[in-house]
Design an enzyme around this catalytic site. Structure first.
Site, short mmCIF file in Angstrom:
data_model
loop_
_atom_site.label_atom_id
_atom_site.label_comp_id
_atom_site.label_asym_id
_atom_site.label_seq_id
_atom_site.Cartn_x
_atom_site.Cartn_y
_atom_site.Cartn_z
N ASP A 37 0.86 -1.19 0.00
CA ASP A 37 0.00 0.00 0.00
C ASP A 37 0.89 1.23 0.00
OD1 ASP A 37 -2.16 2.00 0.85
OD2 ASP A 37 -3.31 0.15 1.04
N ASP A 63 3.41 2.02 -4.51
CA ASP A 63 2.48 2.85 -5.27
C ASP A 63 2.32 2.20 -6.64
OD1 ASP A 63 1.24 4.72 -6.89
OD2 ASP A 63 2.34 6.43 -6.08
N VAL A 64 1.12 1.70 -6.92
CA VAL A 64 0.92 0.92 -8.15
C VAL A 64 1.05 1.73 -9.43
CG1 VAL A 64 -0.53 -0.84 -7.03
CG2 VAL A 64 -1.62 1.17 -8.10
N TYR A 156 -14.38 6.66 -13.01
CA TYR A 156 -14.42 5.41 -12.24
C TYR A 156 -15.13 4.32 -13.04
CZ TYR A 156 -15.02 2.30 -8.20
OH TYR A 156 -14.98 1.22 -7.34
N LYS A 160 -13.38 0.77 -14.32
CA LYS A 160 -13.84 -0.55 -13.86
C LYS A 160 -14.30 -1.42 -15.04
CE LYS A 160 -12.64 0.06 -9.71
NZ LYS A 160 -11.53 -0.73 -9.17
N ILE A 189 -19.86 -1.35 -0.66
CA ILE A 189 -19.30 -1.99 0.52
C ILE A 189 -18.85 -0.89 1.47
CG2 ILE A 189 -17.53 -3.59 1.36
CD1 ILE A 189 -19.52 -4.86 -0.67
N1 LIG Z 1 -16.15 -0.08 -1.43
C1 LIG Z 1 -16.94 -0.30 -2.46
O1 LIG Z 1 -18.15 -0.08 -2.40
C2 LIG Z 1 -16.38 -0.85 -3.75
C3 LIG Z 1 -17.30 -1.28 -4.72
C4 LIG Z 1 -16.82 -1.79 -5.91
C5 LIG Z 1 -15.47 -1.89 -6.13
N2 LIG Z 1 -14.60 -1.46 -5.17
C6 LIG Z 1 -13.17 -1.56 -5.49
O2 LIG Z 1 -12.52 -2.32 -4.50
C7 LIG Z 1 -11.18 -1.86 -4.31
C8 LIG Z 1 -10.96 -1.51 -2.85
O3 LIG Z 1 -11.89 -0.50 -2.49
P1 LIG Z 1 -12.11 -0.01 -0.99
O4 LIG Z 1 -13.51 0.42 -0.90
O5 LIG Z 1 -11.57 -0.99 -0.03
O6 LIG Z 1 -11.21 1.32 -1.02
P2 LIG Z 1 -10.45 2.07 0.18
O7 LIG Z 1 -10.28 3.49 -0.29
O8 LIG Z 1 -11.17 1.86 1.43
O9 LIG Z 1 -9.04 1.35 0.17
C9 LIG Z 1 -8.24 1.42 -0.98
C10 LIG Z 1 -6.79 1.17 -0.63
O10 LIG Z 1 -6.02 1.40 -1.82
C11 LIG Z 1 -4.88 2.17 -1.48
N3 LIG Z 1 -4.38 2.92 -2.63
C12 LIG Z 1 -4.89 4.03 -3.21
N4 LIG Z 1 -4.08 4.46 -4.19
C13 LIG Z 1 -3.03 3.60 -4.24
C14 LIG Z 1 -1.87 3.51 -5.05
N5 LIG Z 1 -1.61 4.43 -6.00
N6 LIG Z 1 -1.02 2.49 -4.84
C15 LIG Z 1 -1.27 1.57 -3.87
N7 LIG Z 1 -2.34 1.62 -3.07
C16 LIG Z 1 -3.21 2.62 -3.25
C17 LIG Z 1 -5.36 3.07 -0.37
O11 LIG Z 1 -4.28 3.60 0.39
C18 LIG Z 1 -6.26 2.14 0.43
O12 LIG Z 1 -5.55 1.44 1.41
C19 LIG Z 1 -11.02 -0.65 -5.24
O13 LIG Z 1 -10.44 -1.06 -6.46
C20 LIG Z 1 -12.46 -0.21 -5.47
O14 LIG Z 1 -12.62 0.51 -6.66
C21 LIG Z 1 -15.03 -0.94 -3.99
#
Ligand SMILES: NC(=O)c1ccc[n+]([C@@H]2O[C@H](COP(=O)([O-])OP(=O)(O)OC[C@H]3O[C@@H](n4cnc5c(N)ncnc54)[C@H](O)[C@@H]3O)[C@@H](O)[C@H]2O)c1
Length: 256
Positions: A37, A63-64, A156, A160, A189
């Site tokens: 992360d 950092d991805v 977004y 996706k 979520i």
């Molecule tokens: N929460 C939802 O409702 C939901 C729904 C559909 C899809 N998603 C997808 O699931 C995944 C996780 O979502 P989440 O809700 O847990 O998000 P979150 O924001 O709670 O956590 C995301 C994590 O990614 C990290 N991150 C951000 N930019 C980064 C980078 N450049 N390099 C490395 N790490 C990085 C952040 O520091 C964080 O720890 C995401 O791809 C999101 O799009 C989430």
């Protein structure tokens, strides 16, 4: 307890939300977990939590959006644990939430760099290790927003949709190498991402949650483990015949 025994898994964006839940369940199911992360304090804390409850995990800053960093960290993880069996492309941001004609080039590029280019870089640099081992499972976090529109967050949605199809194409490219690639499509979520979204909404956090809950036929927002269990399945041998598929976990959102 042993669904992922002897497997080494990398989770990007593993410090919070769905990534964090995935790291915890991976460790619970016997995997060695590389938590990565940009949030070093939270990542290190999670690793302590896993190791103190009998699991095996290590944290790397990653950092991805930076290809050289991805290549370097993956090589270190491979050297440390001997292999890379599973890659969870989870890191993601929600980005600008305004109509398409108001989105700036900078906002578009910033989101695509994390949500799409990050998945490309991580997949690119995991594949050689998986090819050499003739096994692997890659899981791309897409979304219900990668399947249907919702009249919000244009970059977004685009991102996706992209990672959904990248999973299918990579599934075909690497099937002969016994590398499976699938996408997961969560409904809403309750994670820091959605919590921040809720806090910024005009309706206010409480009413936003109520409004979003009502969009899911099961009547509520999901929790991180609802998704993490699906990721465990796709990572495991239970899914050995599953590739190029999309696992929708959305409380019925897209069934309507
Ligand atoms: N929460 C939802 O409702 C939901 C729904 C559909 C899809 N998603 C997808 O699931 C995944 C996780 O979502 P989440 O809700 O847990 O998000 P979150 O924001 O709670 O956590 C995301 C994590 O990614 C990290 N991150 C951000 N930019 C980064 C980078 N450049 N390099 C490395 N790490 C990085 C952040 O520091 C964080 O720890 C995401 O791809 C999101 O799009 C989430």
């Amino acid at each position: 307890m042993d669904r992922l025994k002897n497997l080494v898994g990398i989770v990007t964006g593993g410090a919070l939300g769905i990534g964090r839940a995935t790291c915890l369940l991976f460790a619970h199911e016997g995997a060695v977990v590389a938590v990565t992360d940009v949030l070093d304090t939270e990542g290190a804390q999670l690793v302590r939590e896993i190791n103190s409850s009998g699991g095996v995990a290590e944290y790397w800053h990653l950092d991805v959006t930076r290809e050289a960093e991805v290549q370097d960290v993956f090589s270190k993880i491979r050297n440390r644990f001997g292999k890379i069996d599973v890659l969870v492309n989870n890191a993601g941001i929600s980005g600008a939430n305004k109509p398409t004609h108001e989105v700036t080039e900078q906002e578009w590029d910033k989101l695509m760099a994390v949500n799409v280019k990050g998945v490309f870089f991580c997949t690119k640099h995991a594949i050689p290790y998986m090819k050499a081992a003739h096994r692997g499972s890659i899981i791309n976090l897409s979304s219900i927003y990668g399947l249907v529109g919702a009249a919000d967050a244009p970059p977004y949605h685009a991102s996706k949709g992209a990672v959904r199809l990248m999973a299918k194409n990579d599934a075909l490219l690497y099937a002969a190498d016994n590398i499976r690639v699938n996408s997961v499509h969560p409904g809403f979520i309750w994670t820091p991402m959605v919590e921040n979204f809720a806090k910024q909404s005009a309706a206010g956090e409480k009413d936003f949650r109520k409004m979003i809950s009502a969009k899911h036929p099961l009547g509520h927002i999901g929790e991180p483990n609802d998704i993490a269990w699906g990721i465990v399945y796709l990572a495991s041998e239970e899914a050995k015949f599953v590739t190029g598929s999309e696992l929708i976990i959305d409380g019925g959102y897209t069934a309507q």
